[in-house]
Motif scaffolding. Structure first.
Motif, mmCIF file in Angstrom:
data_model
loop_
_atom_site.group_PDB
_atom_site.id
_atom_site.type_symbol
_atom_site.label_atom_id
_atom_site.label_comp_id
_atom_site.label_asym_id
_atom_site.label_seq_id
_atom_site.Cartn_x
_atom_site.Cartn_y
_atom_site.Cartn_z
ATOM 1 N N PHE A 400 12.212 -7.506 -7.951
ATOM 2 C CA PHE A 400 11.921 -7.502 -6.311
ATOM 3 C C PHE A 400 10.118 -7.011 -5.994
ATOM 4 C CE2 PHE A 400 11.627 -5.250 -2.345
ATOM 5 C CZ PHE A 400 12.101 -6.347 -1.683
ATOM 6 N N ALA A 401 9.868 -6.140 -7.137
ATOM 7 C CA ALA A 401 8.472 -5.705 -6.774
ATOM 8 C C ALA A 401 7.416 -6.944 -7.125
ATOM 9 C CB ALA A 401 8.126 -4.628 -7.557
ATOM 10 N N PHE A 402 7.849 -7.692 -7.772
ATOM 11 C CA PHE A 402 7.115 -8.946 -8.486
ATOM 12 C C PHE A 402 7.163 -10.154 -7.245
ATOM 13 C CE2 PHE A 402 7.105 -13.125 -10.196
ATOM 14 C CZ PHE A 402 5.732 -13.428 -10.599
ATOM 15 N N ALA A 403 8.457 -10.335 -6.708
ATOM 16 C CA ALA A 403 8.552 -11.393 -6.020
ATOM 17 C C ALA A 403 8.379 -11.126 -4.501
ATOM 18 C CB ALA A 403 10.035 -11.834 -6.340
ATOM 19 N N CYS A 404 8.355 -9.906 -4.159
ATOM 20 C CA CYS A 404 8.249 -9.782 -2.623
ATOM 21 C C CYS A 404 6.742 -9.757 -2.408
ATOM 22 C CB CYS A 404 8.693 -8.394 -2.389
ATOM 23 S SG CYS A 404 7.669 -7.006 -3.013
ATOM 24 N N PRO A 405 6.532 -10.069 -0.702
ATOM 25 C CA PRO A 405 5.295 -9.972 -0.357
ATOM 26 C C PRO A 405 4.601 -8.495 -0.293
ATOM 27 C CG PRO A 405 6.839 -10.310 1.396
ATOM 28 C CD PRO A 405 7.641 -10.070 0.180
ATOM 29 N N LYS A 406 3.476 -8.305 -0.104
ATOM 30 C CA LYS A 406 2.871 -7.027 0.029
ATOM 31 C C LYS A 406 3.146 -6.423 1.635
ATOM 32 C CE LYS A 406 -0.725 -7.715 -3.262
ATOM 33 N NZ LYS A 406 -2.135 -7.780 -3.481
ATOM 34 N N PHE A 407 4.177 -5.591 1.480
ATOM 35 C CA PHE A 407 4.796 -5.207 2.979
ATOM 36 C C PHE A 407 3.324 -4.364 3.653
ATOM 37 C CE2 PHE A 407 8.517 -5.814 0.653
ATOM 38 C CZ PHE A 407 9.289 -6.791 1.418
ATOM 39 N N ILE A 408 3.516 -4.227 5.126
ATOM 40 C CA ILE A 408 2.650 -3.247 5.624
ATOM 41 C C ILE A 408 3.203 -2.328 6.518
ATOM 42 C CG2 ILE A 408 0.723 -5.028 5.436
ATOM 43 C CD1 ILE A 408 1.123 -5.858 8.040
ATOM 44 N N SER A 409 2.674 -1.139 6.868
ATOM 45 C CA SER A 409 3.188 -0.427 7.939
ATOM 46 C C SER A 409 2.709 -0.668 9.379
ATOM 47 C CB SER A 409 3.167 0.918 7.654
ATOM 48 O OG SER A 409 3.636 2.081 8.426
ATOM 49 N N PRO A 410 3.517 -0.649 10.267
ATOM 50 C CA PRO A 410 3.184 -1.245 11.537
ATOM 51 C C PRO A 410 2.344 -0.090 12.139
ATOM 52 C CG PRO A 410 5.227 -0.803 11.861
ATOM 53 C CD PRO A 410 4.927 -0.654 10.345
ATOM 54 N N SER A 411 2.390 1.195 11.955
ATOM 55 C CA SER A 411 1.698 2.069 12.388
ATOM 56 C C SER A 411 0.777 2.840 11.255
ATOM 57 C CB SER A 411 2.766 3.469 12.849
ATOM 58 O OG SER A 411 3.582 3.933 11.708
ATOM 59 N N PRO A 412 -0.554 3.030 11.900
ATOM 60 C CA PRO A 412 -1.747 3.583 11.089
ATOM 61 C C PRO A 412 -1.123 5.199 10.574
ATOM 62 C CG PRO A 412 -2.503 3.485 13.078
ATOM 63 C CD PRO A 412 -1.103 2.933 13.151
ATOM 64 N N VAL A 413 -1.756 5.521 9.435
ATOM 65 C CA VAL A 413 -1.535 6.996 9.098
ATOM 66 C C VAL A 413 -2.427 7.827 9.941
ATOM 67 C CG1 VAL A 413 -3.601 6.843 7.609
ATOM 68 C CG2 VAL A 413 -1.780 8.419 7.133
ATOM 69 N N ASP A 414 -1.878 8.902 10.251
ATOM 70 C CA ASP A 414 -2.753 9.991 11.217
ATOM 71 C C ASP A 414 -3.765 10.600 10.306
ATOM 72 O OD1 ASP A 414 -3.576 11.736 12.986
ATOM 73 O OD2 ASP A 414 -1.596 13.083 13.162
ATOM 74 N N ILE A 415 -5.335 10.122 10.817
ATOM 75 C CA ILE A 415 -6.242 10.432 9.924
ATOM 76 C C ILE A 415 -6.645 11.973 10.201
ATOM 77 C CG2 ILE A 415 -8.866 10.313 9.816
ATOM 78 C CD1 ILE A 415 -8.369 7.376 10.586
ATOM 79 N N ASP A 416 -6.390 12.708 11.488
ATOM 80 C CA ASP A 416 -6.803 14.164 11.817
ATOM 81 C C ASP A 416 -5.687 14.921 11.125
ATOM 82 O OD1 ASP A 416 -8.902 13.230 13.176
ATOM 83 O OD2 ASP A 416 -7.416 12.601 14.936
ATOM 84 N N ASN A 417 -4.528 14.595 10.631
ATOM 85 C CA ASN A 417 -3.510 15.335 10.019
ATOM 86 C C ASN A 417 -3.761 15.227 8.587
ATOM 87 O OD1 ASN A 417 -1.549 16.704 9.251
ATOM 88 N ND2 ASN A 417 0.073 15.482 9.972
ATOM 89 N N ALA A 418 -4.312 16.401 7.766
ATOM 90 C CA ALA A 418 -4.257 16.377 6.544
ATOM 91 C C ALA A 418 -2.974 16.384 5.530
ATOM 92 C CB ALA A 418 -5.212 17.530 5.911
ATOM 93 N N ASN A 419 -2.062 16.657 6.344
ATOM 94 C CA ASN A 419 -0.766 16.686 5.560
ATOM 95 C C ASN A 419 0.091 15.651 5.992
ATOM 96 O OD1 ASN A 419 -1.390 19.334 4.303
ATOM 97 N ND2 ASN A 419 -0.958 20.357 6.192
ATOM 98 N N ALA A 420 -0.325 14.783 6.702
ATOM 99 C CA ALA A 420 0.576 13.363 7.131
ATOM 100 C C ALA A 420 1.015 12.776 6.095
ATOM 101 C CB ALA A 420 -0.465 12.393 7.985
ATOM 102 N N VAL A 421 2.402 12.299 6.132
ATOM 103 C CA VAL A 421 2.914 11.880 4.939
ATOM 104 C C VAL A 421 2.742 10.319 5.220
ATOM 105 C CG1 VAL A 421 5.372 11.300 4.294
ATOM 106 C CG2 VAL A 421 4.738 13.559 4.955
ATOM 107 N N VAL A 422 2.281 9.549 4.471
ATOM 108 C CA VAL A 422 2.077 8.163 3.895
ATOM 109 C C VAL A 422 3.321 7.484 3.441
ATOM 110 C CG1 VAL A 422 0.494 6.411 3.219
ATOM 111 C CG2 VAL A 422 -0.444 8.545 3.744
ATOM 112 N N HIS A 423 4.028 6.793 4.213
ATOM 113 C CA HIS A 423 5.144 5.983 3.766
ATOM 114 C C HIS A 423 4.700 4.873 3.266
ATOM 115 C CE1 HIS A 423 7.705 8.671 5.954
ATOM 116 N NE2 HIS A 423 6.874 8.528 7.173
ATOM 117 N N ASP A 424 5.398 4.661 2.203
ATOM 118 C CA ASP A 424 4.964 3.295 1.471
ATOM 119 C C ASP A 424 6.152 2.140 1.480
ATOM 120 O OD1 ASP A 424 4.882 1.222 -0.546
ATOM 121 O OD2 ASP A 424 4.672 2.552 -2.142
#
Length: 547
Positions: A400-424
């Protein structure tokens, strides 16, 4: 039930009518001259981006010629310049460095703003392809795309008179989405970014914003009235009236059609598979006669429709559409080697074989023998592991990791929050897919036992599976449920009928399982035709060697 159109096999004689295949151009003055020049390659991109750049005479002549053809609206010559001359000069002079900046060559083209926008589109695309883009390059490319689409879309009273080859128009949409995808991944990785880069990301939240990208694609669809044209074409209506002033122009018509494919792709990257298929409601796979279809666009369309089907648990539809496009790629591979997009088509082909392997394990069915042979050659080990039930989950995850496209997250990471969780997004989509796989990992084993009997006591089947009888009863219900899938028949690709797709029918009466297997007749005619053609090829080759 009607046979799906995309289940048909491409005839090689129809290929040229079906898809616009790569052209082979005679060596022009620039490619011929470039072959005779020895070039000392530059060592860094700084040399190409300096304010005072020494432009080789051949490149200067090429740019002047390029500009002349654009002004004169000579589409065929532009096609040769774009696909042949530009790539040849790139290999010779700018293989590892950027082309000269637009400001450095503007005097050669009379400061023509439209040409400079198109030149910068090629300039930034080359940087993404051959040179590592900086954040300034990413922002600059976005601004240039805004200028280009504003020029095309903001002609409110009458269409702009720009004419470009269909291949270039497809590449513009394709690269626009690729750079959006690349920036989304770049933006969400805050590690190792300088303070200046973070500050620029903070100041420009509009750059490659998902809403802006979708707005461009929907605006091109609306401006070209492409959906109205497709409906008129399908129903036999007045195509000219449906197209209007803008849609009747090849520029708008092709950009509108390519934007539909672009929306299919973007919605798949965002994980909204139903909306992705709904976007293509007026496009039937295999539809002929309205547009010259670019090979890369054709492959991309089938890939994302198949992936959406797979994620929506419509494995039978995914198998049919994958087998169809892979058969097409196989039959036309001798054309693709001429194209600069050969690597992209080959890579997508590998991904589609990986996707086909997963779908066949989840929904076994017969496919073309040539495709099946290639599949086993490339992914035979994965197939064997995936058939082993729970032990094959890791192989599903890897494939699946090989065949799938490179997904994207519609919402950008919170730059001002050092503890922001980045969802993969890849992990999330993989988790969704594997959750479905895990619910039916026993289906393959269960099917293999049921094929051996016409009736089977439940406790005996439980002994084979090493499960309690009640657990086997549950697995039989799961198998029954999963063997019913929505299957496309005609009309929009998102539509379909709930159908029993398994070749095994069974029912449970008290503690006895009664089984009836549907025998699928072999398509003998296809086998003979294919092997007769092979024999004729062998005889022809032998005759050629004699002479």
């Amino acid at each position: 039930m009607a046979t799906p159109a995309y289940d048909s096999v491409f005839d090689e004689d129809e290929v040229a009518d079906n898809v616009e295949l790569p052209s082979v151009f005679a060596a022009d003055q620039f490619t011929a001259a470039a072959d005779g020049i020895e070039v000392q390659p530059a060592t860094s991109s700084a040399a190409a981006s300096a304010s005072q750049v020494k432009i080789p005479d051949l490149v200067a002549q090429f740019l002047t010629h390029f500009h002349t053809q654009l002004v004169e609206r000579n589409t065929w010559e532009l096609h040769a310049v774009y696909e042949s001359s530009f790539n040849k000069l790139t290999e010779k002079f700018y293989a590892k460095v950027a082309w000269p900046e637009a400001e450095s060559i503007s005097h050669l083209v009379n400061d023509d703003p439209v040409f400079l926008i198109l030149y910068k589109e090629l300039y930034y695309r080359h940087i993404y392809s051959k040179v590592q883009p900086t954040i300034e390059d990413r922002v600059g490319s976005y601004v240039n795309y805004c200028d280009l689409f504003n020029y095309i879309l903001n002609s409110s009273e009458e269409p702009c008179d720009l004419e470009l080859p269909s291949q270039w128009l497809w590449d513009i949409i394709d690269e626009f989405i690729y750079q959006f995808q690349s920036f989304s991944q770049f933006r969400n990785k805050l590690k190792n970014k300088t303070d200046a880069e973070i500050e620029l990301l903070r100041e420009r939240p509009d750059v490659w914003n998902v809403h802006n990208v979708l707005n461009v694609l929907y605006s091109l669809v609306q401006k070209s009235q492409i959906n109205e044209q497709l409906i008129a074409f399908r129903t036999g209506g007045d195509l000219a009236a449906a197209a209007g002033d803008f849609g009747s122009k090849p520029l708008y018509r092709m950009l509108g059609y390519f934007s539909l494919v672009g929306l299919l792709r973007v919605q798949c990257l965002l994980g909204d598979y139903l909306l992705a298929l709904t976007t293509m409601e007026n496009v039937e796979p295999g539809q002929r006669g309205l547009f010259p279809r670019i090979t890369a666009c054709h492959v991309t369309t089938y890939y994302y429709i198949a992936f959406a089907y797979m994620m929506m648990r419509r494995y039978s539809d995914a198998v049919k559409i994958l087998a169809n496009i892979l058969n097409f790629v196989s039959r036309t591979k001798h054309y693709h080697t001429r194209s600069y997009q050969y690597e992209m088509i080959a890579r997508k082909s590998d991904q589609m074989y990986g996707m086909l392997a997963m779908c066949l394990v989840l929904s076994p069915q017969k496919i073309d023998e040539n495709i099946n042979s290639t599949l086993k050659e490339r992914f035979g080990d994965h197939l064997n592991k995936m058939y082993k039930g729970e032990e094959g989950i890791a192989s599903f995850e890897e494939l699946f990791a090989f065949a799938c496209p490179k997904f994207i997250s519609p919402s950008p990471v919170d730059i001002d929050n050092a503890n922001a969780v980045v969802h993969d997004p890849l992990k999330h989509q993989s988790k969704v897919f594997l959750a479905e796989v895990k619910t039916q990992y026993l289906a393959t084993t269960l099917r293999s036992y049921l094929k051996l009997y016409s009736n089977l006591p439940l406790d005996k089947l439980a002994g084979f599976l090493e499960l309690a009888p009640e657990d086997v009863r549950t697995q039989l219900l799961v198998f029954k449920h999963k063997s019913r899938q929505t299957q496309w028949v005609s009309g929009p690709v998102a539509s379909g009928q709930l159908t029993q797709i398994s070749d095994i029918q069974f029912f449970l009466k008290q503690d006895l399982v009664y089984i009836a297997e549907n025998k699928v007749s072999r398509r003998v005619a296809d086998w003979f035709i294919r092997n007769i053609n092979k024999l004729e090829d062998v005889i022809t080759n032998m005759d050629n060697k004699k002479h």
